[in-house]
Motif scaffolding. Structure first.
Motif, mmCIF file in Angstrom:
data_model
loop_
_atom_site.group_PDB
_atom_site.id
_atom_site.type_symbol
_atom_site.label_atom_id
_atom_site.label_comp_id
_atom_site.label_asym_id
_atom_site.label_seq_id
_atom_site.Cartn_x
_atom_site.Cartn_y
_atom_site.Cartn_z
ATOM 1 N N ARG A 20 -41.179 117.724 90.280
ATOM 2 C CA ARG A 20 -42.095 117.070 89.353
ATOM 3 C C ARG A 20 -43.429 117.804 89.313
ATOM 4 N NH1 ARG A 20 -43.238 111.625 91.325
ATOM 5 N NH2 ARG A 20 -41.003 111.644 91.382
ATOM 6 N N GLU A 21 -43.957 118.160 90.474
ATOM 7 C CA GLU A 21 -45.233 118.869 90.527
ATOM 8 C C GLU A 21 -45.126 120.232 89.854
ATOM 9 O OE1 GLU A 21 -46.279 118.909 94.628
ATOM 10 O OE2 GLU A 21 -46.740 116.759 94.667
ATOM 11 N N ALA A 22 -43.997 120.906 90.052
ATOM 12 C CA ALA A 22 -43.813 122.214 89.415
ATOM 13 C C ALA A 22 -43.708 122.067 87.899
ATOM 14 C CB ALA A 22 -42.570 122.896 89.969
ATOM 15 N N ALA A 23 -43.042 121.030 87.432
ATOM 16 C CA ALA A 23 -42.891 120.822 85.986
ATOM 17 C C ALA A 23 -44.219 120.425 85.342
ATOM 18 C CB ALA A 23 -41.837 119.753 85.713
ATOM 19 N N GLU A 24 -45.052 119.696 86.101
ATOM 20 C CA GLU A 24 -46.328 119.256 85.528
ATOM 21 C C GLU A 24 -47.302 120.404 85.328
ATOM 22 O OE1 GLU A 24 -47.732 116.057 87.948
ATOM 23 O OE2 GLU A 24 -46.290 114.651 87.128
ATOM 24 N N VAL A 25 -47.011 121.552 85.892
ATOM 25 C CA VAL A 25 -47.837 122.726 85.639
ATOM 26 C C VAL A 25 -47.672 123.167 84.192
ATOM 27 C CG1 VAL A 25 -48.130 125.169 86.203
ATOM 28 C CG2 VAL A 25 -47.820 123.495 88.030
ATOM 29 N N PHE A 26 -46.471 122.984 83.644
ATOM 30 C CA PHE A 26 -46.169 123.467 82.306
ATOM 31 C C PHE A 26 -46.224 122.380 81.242
ATOM 32 C CE2 PHE A 26 -43.894 126.166 85.321
ATOM 33 C CZ PHE A 26 -44.485 127.379 85.028
ATOM 34 N N ARG A 27 -46.046 121.137 81.640
ATOM 35 C CA ARG A 27 -46.003 120.043 80.662
ATOM 36 C C ARG A 27 -46.689 118.826 81.263
ATOM 37 N NH1 ARG A 27 -43.334 115.709 78.672
ATOM 38 N NH2 ARG A 27 -42.851 115.703 76.465
ATOM 39 N N VAL A 28 -47.465 118.123 80.436
ATOM 40 C CA VAL A 28 -48.181 116.930 80.894
ATOM 41 C C VAL A 28 -47.169 115.836 81.210
ATOM 42 C CG1 VAL A 28 -49.820 115.149 80.212
ATOM 43 C CG2 VAL A 28 -50.209 117.505 79.538
ATOM 44 N N ASN A 29 -47.408 115.126 82.269
ATOM 45 C CA ASN A 29 -46.572 113.987 82.632
ATOM 46 C C ASN A 29 -46.829 112.876 81.617
ATOM 47 O OD1 ASN A 29 -45.412 111.696 83.730
ATOM 48 N ND2 ASN A 29 -45.926 112.276 85.833
ATOM 49 N N ALA A 30 -45.851 112.593 80.785
ATOM 50 C CA ALA A 30 -46.026 111.634 79.692
ATOM 51 C C ALA A 30 -46.321 110.242 80.225
ATOM 52 C CB ALA A 30 -44.785 111.614 78.808
ATOM 53 N N GLU A 31 -45.656 109.854 81.299
ATOM 54 C CA GLU A 31 -45.879 108.520 81.853
ATOM 55 C C GLU A 31 -47.303 108.381 82.380
ATOM 56 O OE1 GLU A 31 -44.012 105.447 85.144
ATOM 57 O OE2 GLU A 31 -43.079 107.384 84.818
ATOM 58 N N ALA A 32 -47.802 109.386 83.079
ATOM 59 C CA ALA A 32 -49.168 109.340 83.595
ATOM 60 C C ALA A 32 -50.176 109.352 82.449
ATOM 61 C CB ALA A 32 -49.419 110.512 84.539
ATOM 62 N N ALA A 33 -49.892 110.133 81.398
ATOM 63 C CA ALA A 33 -50.795 110.166 80.240
ATOM 64 C C ALA A 33 -50.819 108.808 79.555
ATOM 65 C CB ALA A 33 -50.354 111.253 79.262
ATOM 66 N N ASP A 34 -49.670 108.151 79.442
ATOM 67 C CA ASP A 34 -49.626 106.811 78.849
ATOM 68 C C ASP A 34 -50.392 105.811 79.697
ATOM 69 O OD1 ASP A 34 -48.162 107.752 76.757
ATOM 70 O OD2 ASP A 34 -46.214 107.028 77.500
ATOM 71 N N MET A 35 -50.291 105.921 80.993
ATOM 72 C CA MET A 35 -51.035 105.016 81.879
ATOM 73 C C MET A 35 -52.543 105.223 81.743
ATOM 74 S SD MET A 35 -48.939 102.983 83.248
ATOM 75 C CE MET A 35 -49.952 102.248 84.493
ATOM 76 N N ARG A 36 -52.965 106.495 81.644
ATOM 77 C CA ARG A 36 -54.399 106.758 81.442
ATOM 78 C C ARG A 36 -54.865 106.188 80.114
ATOM 79 N NH1 ARG A 36 -52.828 111.740 83.749
ATOM 80 N NH2 ARG A 36 -52.638 112.674 81.682
ATOM 81 N N ASP A 37 -54.059 106.346 79.077
ATOM 82 C CA ASP A 37 -54.390 105.806 77.763
ATOM 83 C C ASP A 37 -54.468 104.281 77.803
ATOM 84 O OD1 ASP A 37 -54.938 106.079 74.972
ATOM 85 O OD2 ASP A 37 -52.868 105.435 74.565
ATOM 86 N N LEU A 38 -53.529 103.657 78.511
ATOM 87 C CA LEU A 38 -53.532 102.207 78.650
ATOM 88 C C LEU A 38 -54.789 101.729 79.367
ATOM 89 C CD1 LEU A 38 -52.044 99.461 78.413
ATOM 90 C CD2 LEU A 38 -51.060 99.973 80.655
ATOM 91 N N GLU A 39 -55.172 102.422 80.419
ATOM 92 C CA GLU A 39 -56.383 102.043 81.162
ATOM 93 C C GLU A 39 -57.626 102.194 80.289
ATOM 94 O OE1 GLU A 39 -56.783 100.563 84.085
ATOM 95 O OE2 GLU A 39 -54.599 100.405 84.105
ATOM 96 N N LEU A 40 -57.673 103.251 79.483
ATOM 97 C CA LEU A 40 -58.811 103.436 78.588
ATOM 98 C C LEU A 40 -58.887 102.309 77.570
ATOM 99 C CD1 LEU A 40 -61.129 105.205 77.472
ATOM 100 C CD2 LEU A 40 -59.422 106.299 76.019
#
Length: 188
Positions: A20-40
């Motif tokens: 997961r950490e290696a993949a997140e170097v190349f592509r944004v973690n969609a679930e984490a981005a959605d959580m950040r958006d939800l918090e905002l």
């Protein structure tokens, strides 16, 4: 073979988190981005709720809220009123317009800028909403085209409906010339 085992062992030794950490170097973690958006969004809504939680009970607050709602209707009704006054009393209207001719040009520019800024933000927001709706409609064009093709295919495959009634006890419609219709067309 030993090199491959070593490379794969190093890659997978951390378990699923390493991948997961290696993949997140190349592509944004969609679930984490959605959580950040939800918090905002949650923070923004909480701020709005906090702002409007206490009712504005003072006379000043109500007066300012009412004054903020007046400019658009007053400008629209004033323009309609001027058009009506021009029809009712042209001399009175002409006298007022002569007074308007004496307003200096910089004041016209200032008033135009104020009105443009006042209405500009609303115009831009409505324009962007309109553009979004147009984009949504255009996105549906391929679906509509496909549906039309399917309907045409069904229409071409369907047997032709008979022109008249099929009951043997009725008189079929005449396919020949119609003298009454010909006379009527000649009269046009």
């Amino acid at each position: 073979m030993g090199v491959m085992n070593g490379a794969l062992g190093m890659l997978f030794s951390g378990g699923p988190t390493a991948i997961r950490e290696a993949a997140e170097v190349f592509r944004v973690n969609a679930e984490a981005a959605d959580m950040r958006d939800l918090e905002l969004r949650r923070a923004v809504l909480e701020e709005f709720a906090h702002e409007f939680a206490q009712p504005r009970a003072t006379l000043f607050d109500r007066l300012i809220d009412g004054a903020n709602r007046l400019p658009r209707p007053l400008m629209a009704l004033g323009t309609v009123g001027l058009a009506i006054s021009a029809m009712v009393d042209p001399v009175w209207f002409a006298a007022r317009m002569q007074g308007m001719a004496l307003v200096p040009e910089p004041l016209w520019w200032l008033m135009g800028a104020i009105i443009s800024f006042y209405f500009g933000a609303r115009y831009q927001a409505k324009g962007q909403d309109f553009q979004r709706s147009i984009a949504g409609t255009m996105a549906m064009a391929p679906v509509v085209a496909r549906n039309l093709q399917q309907l045409r295919a069904l229409s071409d495959a369907a047997p032709a409906a008979p022109d008249g009634p099929q009951d043997s006890g009725t008189v079929p419609r005449s396919q020949g010339p119609n003298p009454a219709l010909d006379d009527w067309r000649a009269g046009l």
